[in-house]
Design a protein around this motif. Structure first.
Motif, PDB file in Angstrom:
ATOM      1  N   TRP A  95       0.844  -1.197   0.000  1.00 44.18           N
ATOM      2  CA  TRP A  95       0.000   0.000   0.000  1.00 44.18           C
ATOM      3  C   TRP A  95       0.881   1.250   0.000  1.00 44.18           C
ATOM      4  CZ3 TRP A  95      -5.304  -0.672  -0.204  1.00 44.18           C
ATOM      5  CH2 TRP A  95      -5.789  -1.957   0.107  1.00 44.18           C
ATOM      6  N   LEU A  96       1.886   1.228   0.854  1.00 50.88           N
ATOM      7  CA  LEU A  96       2.767   2.393   0.954  1.00 50.88           C
ATOM      8  C   LEU A  96       3.549   2.622  -0.330  1.00 50.88           C
ATOM      9  CD1 LEU A  96       4.108   2.113   4.616  1.00 50.88           C
ATOM     10  CD2 LEU A  96       2.737   3.955   3.646  1.00 50.88           C
ATOM     11  N   ALA A  97       3.866   1.517  -1.008  1.00 55.44           N
ATOM     12  CA  ALA A  97       4.623   1.651  -2.252  1.00 55.44           C
ATOM     13  C   ALA A  97       3.829   2.479  -3.262  1.00 55.44           C
ATOM     14  CB  ALA A  97       4.928   0.271  -2.822  1.00 55.44           C
ATOM     15  N   VAL A  98       2.513   2.279  -3.289  1.00 57.32           N
ATOM     16  CA  VAL A  98       1.687   3.067  -4.217  1.00 57.32           C
ATOM     17  C   VAL A  98       1.609   4.508  -3.736  1.00 57.32           C
ATOM     18  CG1 VAL A  98      -0.616   3.307  -5.241  1.00 57.32           C
ATOM     19  CG2 VAL A  98       0.344   1.035  -4.860  1.00 57.32           C
ATOM     20  N   LEU A  99       1.473   4.676  -2.418  1.00 61.38           N
ATOM     21  CA  LEU A  99       1.367   6.030  -1.875  1.00 61.38           C
ATOM     22  C   LEU A  99       2.641   6.831  -2.133  1.00 61.38           C
ATOM     23  CD1 LEU A  99      -0.364   5.186   1.525  1.00 61.38           C
ATOM     24  CD2 LEU A  99      -1.404   6.342  -0.427  1.00 61.38           C
ATOM     25  N   LYS A 100       3.789   6.157  -2.091  1.00 60.71           N
ATOM     26  CA  LYS A 100       5.068   6.851  -2.297  1.00 60.71           C
ATOM     27  C   LYS A 100       5.303   7.164  -3.768  1.00 60.71           C
ATOM     28  CE  LYS A 100       7.771   4.737   1.408  1.00 60.71           C
ATOM     29  NZ  LYS A 100       8.782   3.710   1.661  1.00 60.71           N
ATOM     30  N   GLU A 101       4.670   6.374  -4.633  1.00 61.92           N
ATOM     31  CA  GLU A 101       5.051   6.380  -6.040  1.00 61.92           C
ATOM     32  C   GLU A 101       4.836   7.714  -6.727  1.00 61.92           C
ATOM     33  OE1 GLU A 101       4.875   2.826  -9.180  1.00 61.92           O
ATOM     34  OE2 GLU A 101       2.960   3.745  -8.706  1.00 61.92           O
TER      35      GLU A 101
ATOM     36  N   GLN B 118      -1.207  16.871   0.746  1.00 61.52           N
ATOM     37  CA  GLN B 118      -0.881  16.460  -0.622  1.00 61.52           C
ATOM     38  C   GLN B 118       0.405  15.637  -0.739  1.00 61.52           C
ATOM     39  OE1 GLN B 118      -0.771  20.157  -2.770  1.00 61.52           O
ATOM     40  NE2 GLN B 118      -2.988  20.195  -3.074  1.00 61.52           N
ATOM     41  N   ARG B 119       1.329  15.784   0.219  1.00 62.10           N
ATOM     42  CA  ARG B 119       2.635  15.194   0.012  1.00 62.10           C
ATOM     43  C   ARG B 119       3.116  14.236   1.085  1.00 62.10           C
ATOM     44  NH1 ARG B 119       4.874  18.105  -4.213  1.00 62.10           N
ATOM     45  NH2 ARG B 119       6.156  16.264  -4.390  1.00 62.10           N
ATOM     46  N   ILE B 120       2.583  14.309   2.268  1.00 64.55           N
ATOM     47  CA  ILE B 120       3.138  13.482   3.335  1.00 64.55           C
ATOM     48  C   ILE B 120       2.510  12.097   3.350  1.00 64.55           C
ATOM     49  CG2 ILE B 120       3.508  13.265   5.848  1.00 64.55           C
ATOM     50  CD1 ILE B 120       5.111  15.497   4.477  1.00 64.55           C
ATOM     51  N   TYR B 121       3.362  11.082   3.219  1.00 62.97           N
ATOM     52  CA  TYR B 121       2.861   9.698   3.248  1.00 62.97           C
ATOM     53  C   TYR B 121       3.465   8.914   4.408  1.00 62.97           C
ATOM     54  CZ  TYR B 121       7.362   9.072   0.974  1.00 62.97           C
ATOM     55  OH  TYR B 121       8.702   9.114   0.695  1.00 62.97           O
ATOM     56  N   ASP B 122       4.506   9.513   5.056  1.00 65.08           N
ATOM     57  CA  ASP B 122       5.185   8.777   6.127  1.00 65.08           C
ATOM     58  C   ASP B 122       4.578   9.164   7.474  1.00 65.08           C
ATOM     59  OD1 ASP B 122       6.860   7.404   7.739  1.00 65.08           O
ATOM     60  OD2 ASP B 122       8.720   8.178   6.867  1.00 65.08           O
ATOM     61  N   LEU B 123       3.519   8.449   7.839  1.00 64.89           N
ATOM     62  CA  LEU B 123       2.798   8.789   9.068  1.00 64.89           C
ATOM     63  C   LEU B 123       3.651   8.591  10.325  1.00 64.89           C
ATOM     64  CD1 LEU B 123      -0.740   7.328   8.254  1.00 64.89           C
ATOM     65  CD2 LEU B 123      -0.055   9.715   8.265  1.00 64.89           C
ATOM     66  N   PRO B 124       4.424   7.490  10.457  1.00 64.94           N
ATOM     67  CA  PRO B 124       5.244   7.345  11.670  1.00 64.94           C
ATOM     68  C   PRO B 124       6.226   8.498  11.837  1.00 64.94           C
ATOM     69  CG  PRO B 124       5.101   5.273  10.505  1.00 64.94           C
ATOM     70  CD  PRO B 124       4.503   6.305   9.607  1.00 64.94           C
ATOM     71  N   ALA B 125       6.791   8.966  10.691  1.00 67.56           N
ATOM     72  CA  ALA B 125       7.733  10.086  10.788  1.00 67.56           C
ATOM     73  C   ALA B 125       7.034  11.338  11.282  1.00 67.56           C
ATOM     74  CB  ALA B 125       8.374  10.330   9.422  1.00 67.56           C
ATOM     75  N   ARG B 209      -4.267   8.459  -4.084  1.00 66.72           N
ATOM     76  CA  ARG B 209      -3.444   7.701  -5.033  1.00 66.72           C
ATOM     77  C   ARG B 209      -3.838   6.224  -5.086  1.00 66.72           C
ATOM     78  NH1 ARG B 209       2.362  10.190  -3.031  1.00 66.72           N
ATOM     79  NH2 ARG B 209       1.879  12.347  -3.543  1.00 66.72           N
ATOM     80  N   LEU B 210      -4.522   5.763  -4.037  1.00 67.09           N
ATOM     81  CA  LEU B 210      -4.886   4.328  -3.986  1.00 67.09           C
ATOM     82  C   LEU B 210      -6.237   4.027  -4.626  1.00 67.09           C
ATOM     83  CD1 LEU B 210      -3.674   3.447  -0.399  1.00 67.09           C
ATOM     84  CD2 LEU B 210      -2.944   2.320  -2.483  1.00 67.09           C
ATOM     85  N   PRO B 228       3.879  -0.338 -11.833  1.00 65.57           N
ATOM     86  CA  PRO B 228       4.365  -1.576 -11.204  1.00 65.57           C
ATOM     87  C   PRO B 228       3.939  -1.700  -9.747  1.00 65.57           C
ATOM     88  CG  PRO B 228       6.092  -0.557 -12.497  1.00 65.57           C
ATOM     89  CD  PRO B 228       4.949   0.399 -12.504  1.00 65.57           C
ATOM     90  N   ALA B 229       3.978  -0.584  -9.008  1.00 68.23           N
ATOM     91  CA  ALA B 229       3.596  -0.663  -7.594  1.00 68.23           C
ATOM     92  C   ALA B 229       2.121  -1.013  -7.455  1.00 68.23           C
ATOM     93  CB  ALA B 229       3.905   0.664  -6.903  1.00 68.23           C
TER      94      ALA B 229
END
Lengths: 102, 874
Positions: A95-101, B118-125, B209-210, B228-229
């Motif tokens: 899931w995160l891989a898509v979010l990061k992409e 819009q940009r932050i995906y690293d929730l633990p950080a 994005r998902l 690919p992801a």
């Protein structure tokens, strides 16, 4: 017809026995089914059960059924019965891989 | 320089930041205006943005420092890039730090929150940023979401975990809350709920994005391109079962279109959807799909390419393919099915489905042998020729691709020595070759099943036909030892003794004939007086040949007393014909006119029944036709069904189609034994009523099958053409044929002939063009030569039936056919319908009527004494 009755094309399913059932097991299953569907109360079901037993009691007819009973008209979806349909838990990685992409 | 400024903006918009920066630098050097400086900063910003997108964050950061130093006034405009770099480097402290200030202007707060959304995906950080206090709502929300996200992607969760009170609706992380709930709903298979939460996700947020992956995983978006992801996510967490089910359903629909393109596309989609299925299911699907494609005559190499290779050629697949080929009911497919069944047998033995020479092997071999019998010889010859051409020496050893029915029957009887198997083998051997083949089969049958009477009866019959009387008697004795009371044995004994007596009479050996008659009298009777009548008739000829006038009168009186005048006359006439005795002893004449119609009918039937039982053909004089026809129309006819059928058969043997038809009318009117009367009618119909013939045969066959009358069914199948044998007859058509035939009480006349209504449903030779085959639901080959739009000829132009020569030919053919027995006339009609030249067809049938050329040994025997044609007794 009882909606729970299995398709007539498969005598093993009608009698509820495995394909490796021996003569005694087949006979026992037949007797049990006849008790469940006596001819006077459930004639249609009884006929199904009797036909199934007729196929399986005779070794030659049983062999014919084993060799030639291929349902060519059966929908392809029927081949998927019993397959695993669960939605798998993949963990956060994919899931995160898509979010990061993006 | 407005044009150059515009050009710089265009380059930035086109994401050509390097060229834009170069041009903006030139412009700034030449102009040095505030406007050109602003444009240059814009170009730098675009360039830094591109570098970040390319993952060159170090270079981007260095360039940003240079720009910030050179243009300090533009610092505010470059803050966004700072945040981007913070986010990329995972240094969120600097990014979110300003939020600590309660007095941060709303505009700045919005900007930071928008960036987070819009940009932050690293929730633990984000949850661990040190620039914000631990109790800050953003950190708390991020921490709760990080835990919930981890949990929902790893397994089922409780609703309590999804409550997430830490995340407010106004939080920049609100879309994450919706995402966590959407993932939970997805795994719970609550697709509607999942869609609801997906709609709650802000379009510009990171969780959005998902959304494409979600829709694909729920089976509502097939065939889209994924990164690919995304593909990895769909593969790992997707609903493989639903996707495959939907793809397979689409393939099923594509097969219905019978168009190669859509079928192949659907196959490829299904193949892709199969990736996550277990190997066994995948292989089964590929096998079934390949077989479906074969039945639709799709190009196999194209199909295999679409399926990612040829399916596994295991016993399961071969059995499936063989059954599918069989079901096509075409001669070529039947041949292919026989070949595939043989492959299946080898593979099934290898896979331990059954053992060689086991019961299943016997059942299978019998089945293939029966298939082989259905294949026209020219196709078998063609395949054998190809086999010889392609065979690699030593590859298959001694095994043929297409084994002979004889070898298959032998194998079947060895594996499963059942009565039915031997009966089928013998039945094939009788038709297949010289008498030695059938005799060998009968001998094998005797060895395998010594208690069966049938092989002995067959051997007895065969030997009697070859005048090996002693051997024949020996086999009769063996049969009697096994079962003296068996009606078949009794009947065979009677026929044998009768044949021997007739032969002795023909040879003038009355003393031997008399001895035979005494033996014949010892045979138990089925109906009283029949054996005595036969004996009296034979003794009458003995007395006539000896000659002994007193005995002649005595035997005549005996005979008439036992059978009556009519039956006695017919019996003597039949013996005269059978033994060529008419020249030596003329039977007494019979005046028919004074005899009442009913009496004539009863006497005739008595003789017919006796003749049928004793195997003695009774020939009815043509002059008796009218009185017999009149008698049949009498109310309350005295005959039972067996008697009527015997009369009908005798009428057919005598070439009296009209009488046979009248018998079938009377029989059908009774409504019982319809199968036999329909079959009788089929055989007495004129050759030009071919559709009615087939209709009657098919209806009779269906009824015989329902009555499990295999003997009758076999006879009907012999009468039916190859193209009609496997044809199913719907119940409603059967009823229609029966009803209409019951109504058609008079034999059809050519000039007034009208096809019955059911004939429209029956095409004697179904059209093989793709349109008609498709209409009948049969597979159509795309490469079929019929697909050529240009017809080779125009029926109306090239086949003019009004041509004078044609009319003359038809008239002559009609006359010839009228002189032939109905069965032979039918054969000629069939051959002409199949495209054979009429003259050749007639000659072939006439050749069959000529006596067979005897072998040299037979010629020697024939020189001693002329051989009677005794085979007709059996």
């Amino acid at each position: 017809m009882n909606p729970e009755t299995p398709p007539a094309s498969d005598p093993y399913a009608v009698l509820g026995i495995s394909r490796n059932a021996d003569d005694d097991q087949t006979r026992a299953a037949y007797v049990a089914k006849v008790k469940q569907f006596p001819p006077d109360r459930s004639p249609a079901e009884f006929e199904l059960v009797r036909d199934a037993y007729d196929v399986l009691r005779d070794r030659r007819r049983r062999a014919q059924h084993t060799l030639f009973s291929v349902d060519l008209e059966a929908p392809l979806q029927s081949l998927l019965e019993g397959t695993d349909n669960d939605r798998r838990f993949a963990g956060p990685g994919p899931w995160l891989a898509v979010l990061k992409e993006k | 320089m407005p044009e150059e400024s515009e050009r710089v903006r265009e380059l930035i918009a086109g994401r050509h930041s390097k060229a834009a920066l170069q041009l903006a630098k030139d412009l700034f050097k030449r102009c040095g205006s505030a406007e050109s400086e602003a444009l240059l900063v814009c170009a730098y910003k675009a360039r830094i943005d591109d570098l970040l997108k390319l993952g060159l964050s170090v270079e981007a950061k260095a360039l940003l420092g240079i720009v910030r130093d050179r243009f300090p006034a533009a610092a505010a405009r470059l803050e966004e890039l700072d945040r981007e770099i913070y986010a990329i480097e995972g240094r969120l402290e600097g990014l979110v730090g300003p939020l600590r200030d309660a007095n941060l202007p709303a505009e700045d707060r919005d900007r930071i929150e928008t960036f987070i959304r819009q940009r932050i995906y690293d929730l633990p950080a984000l949850a661990g940023v040190s620039s914000l206090p631990p109790e800050h709502p953003l950190r708390e929300a991020a921490s709760a979401l990080a835990s919930a996200f981890q949990a929902v992607t790893q397994g089922p969760v409780d609703d309590a975990l999804l409550a997430l009170p830490e995340v407010s609706r106004r939080s920049p992380l609100a879309s994450w809350k919706a995402l966590v709930r959407a993932i939970a709903s997805y795994h719970r298979r609550e697709d509607e709920e999942c869609r609801k939460w997906l709609q709650a996700i802000a379009d510009d947020s990171v969780p959005a994005r998902l959304i494409p992956s979600f829709t694909a995983m729920m089976g509502t978006r097939n065939g889209a391109k994924f990164s690919p992801a995304e593909q990895m996510l769909i593969a790992a967490a997707g609903d493989a079962g639903a996707a495959l089910c939907s793809a397979v359903k689409a393939l099923e629909e594509a097969f219905k279109t019978r168009k190669q393109g859509p079928i192949l596309d659907a196959m490829r989609t299904a193949l892709a959807a199969m990736r996550h299925t277990d190997n066994a299911t995948r292989e089964r699907l590929r096998q079934h799909i390949a077989v479906r494609a074969t039945t639709q005559h799709l190009n196999s190499s194209t199909v295999y390419a679409a399926l990612g290779g040829q399916p596994r050629l295991d016993a399961y697949y071969l059995r499936l393919l063989a059954r599918a080929l069989e079901e096509q009911r075409l001669a070529e497919s039947t041949a292919e099915a026989a070949i595939v069944w043989e492959d299946f047998r080898r593979q099934a033995i290898k896979e331990n489905w059954f053992t060689a020479d086991g019961l299943e092997d016997g059942v299978l071999s019998l089945h293939v042998a029966q298939l082989m019998e259905k294949i026209p010889p020219e196709i078998v010859a063609e395949i054998r020729e190809e086999e010889r051409f392609y065979r690699t020496p030593g590859k298959r050893g001694h095994e043929e691709v297409l084994p002979s029915p004889g070898r298959l029957y032998e194998r079947a009887c060895k594996a499963d020595p059942s009565f039915e198997a031997f009966q089928m083998w013998l039945s094939w051997a009788k038709k297949a070759g010289p008498w030695q083949v059938a005799d060998n089969v009968a001998e094998s049958w005797r060895k395998a099943r010594p208690k069966d009477i049938q092989p002995l009866l067959y051997l007895m019959e065969s030997e009697e036909k070859r005048s090996a009387y002693k051997k024949s008697l020996k086999h009769l004795e063996e049969a009697e030892e096994l079962d003296r009371l068996n009606p078949e044995v009794r009947r065979a004994k009677l026929r044998l003794l009768l044949a021997a007596a007739i032969r002795h009479l023909r040879q003038g050996k009355t003393h031997l004939a008399k001895a035979g008659i005494e033996q014949l009298e010892s045979v138990p009777e089925v109906r009283p007086g029949e054996v005595a009548a036969l004996a009296a008739a034979l003794r009458w000829y003995c007395a006539a040949l000896d000659p002994d006038p007193a005995d002649l009168l005595r035997q005549e009186a005996n005979l008439k007393r036992t059978l009556g005048d009519v039956a006695a006359y017919l019996l003597l006439a039949a013996l005269a014909k059978e033994g060529d005795l008419g020249v030596k002893a003329t039977p007494p004449l019979l005046q028919v006119s004074p005899i009442a119609a009913a009496e004539l009918l009863t006497g005739t039937v008595k003789a017919c029944v006796l003749g049928q039982w004793a195997g003695l053909p009774i020939l009815l004089p043509r002059s008796w036709n009218n009185p017999l026809l009149a008698a049949l129309k009498l109310p309350r006819g005295p005959l039972d069904e067996a008697q009527m059928l015997a009369l009908g058969e005798a009428a057919l043997d005598s070439g009296s189609a009209e009488l046979a038809y009248a018998v079938s009318t009377a029989g059908l009117a009774r409504g019982t034994a319809n199968a036999r009367f329909l079959f009788l009618r089929a055989r007495c119909l004129p050759q030009w009523a071919a559709l009615r013939h087939d209709g009657c045969c098919l209806a009779a066959l269906e009824l015989a099958r329902r009555e499990r009358d295999t003997d009758l069914a076999g006879k009907i199948l012999d009468q039916l053409g190859e193209d009609q044998r496997g044809r199913p007859l719907p119940p409603e058509l059967l009823s229609q044929i029966l009803e209409e035939e019951q109504e058609l009480k008079e034999i059809p006349v050519y000039q007034r002939y009208r096809e019955p209504k059911y004939a429209a449903e029956l095409e004697s030779s179904p059209c093989d063009c793709p349109k008609c085959r498709a209409r009948r639901g049969e597979p159509v080959d795309a490469s079929d030569p019929w697909n050529d739009d240009e017809d080779d000829f125009d029926d109306e132009d090239d086949f003019d039936q009004t041509e004078p020569g044609f009319a003359d030919l038809m008239n002559r053919l009609e006359r010839i056919l009228g002189k032939l027995p109905p069965e032979l006339a039918q054969q000629v009609t069939r051959a002409i319908t199949a495209g054979e030249d009429p003259v050749t067809a007639v000659n072939k049938v006439i050749d069959k009527l000529r006596p067979e050329r005897a072998s040299s040994s037979q010629k020697t025997k024939a020189a001693k004494a002329p051989l009677p044609v005794q085979g007709s007794l059996f």
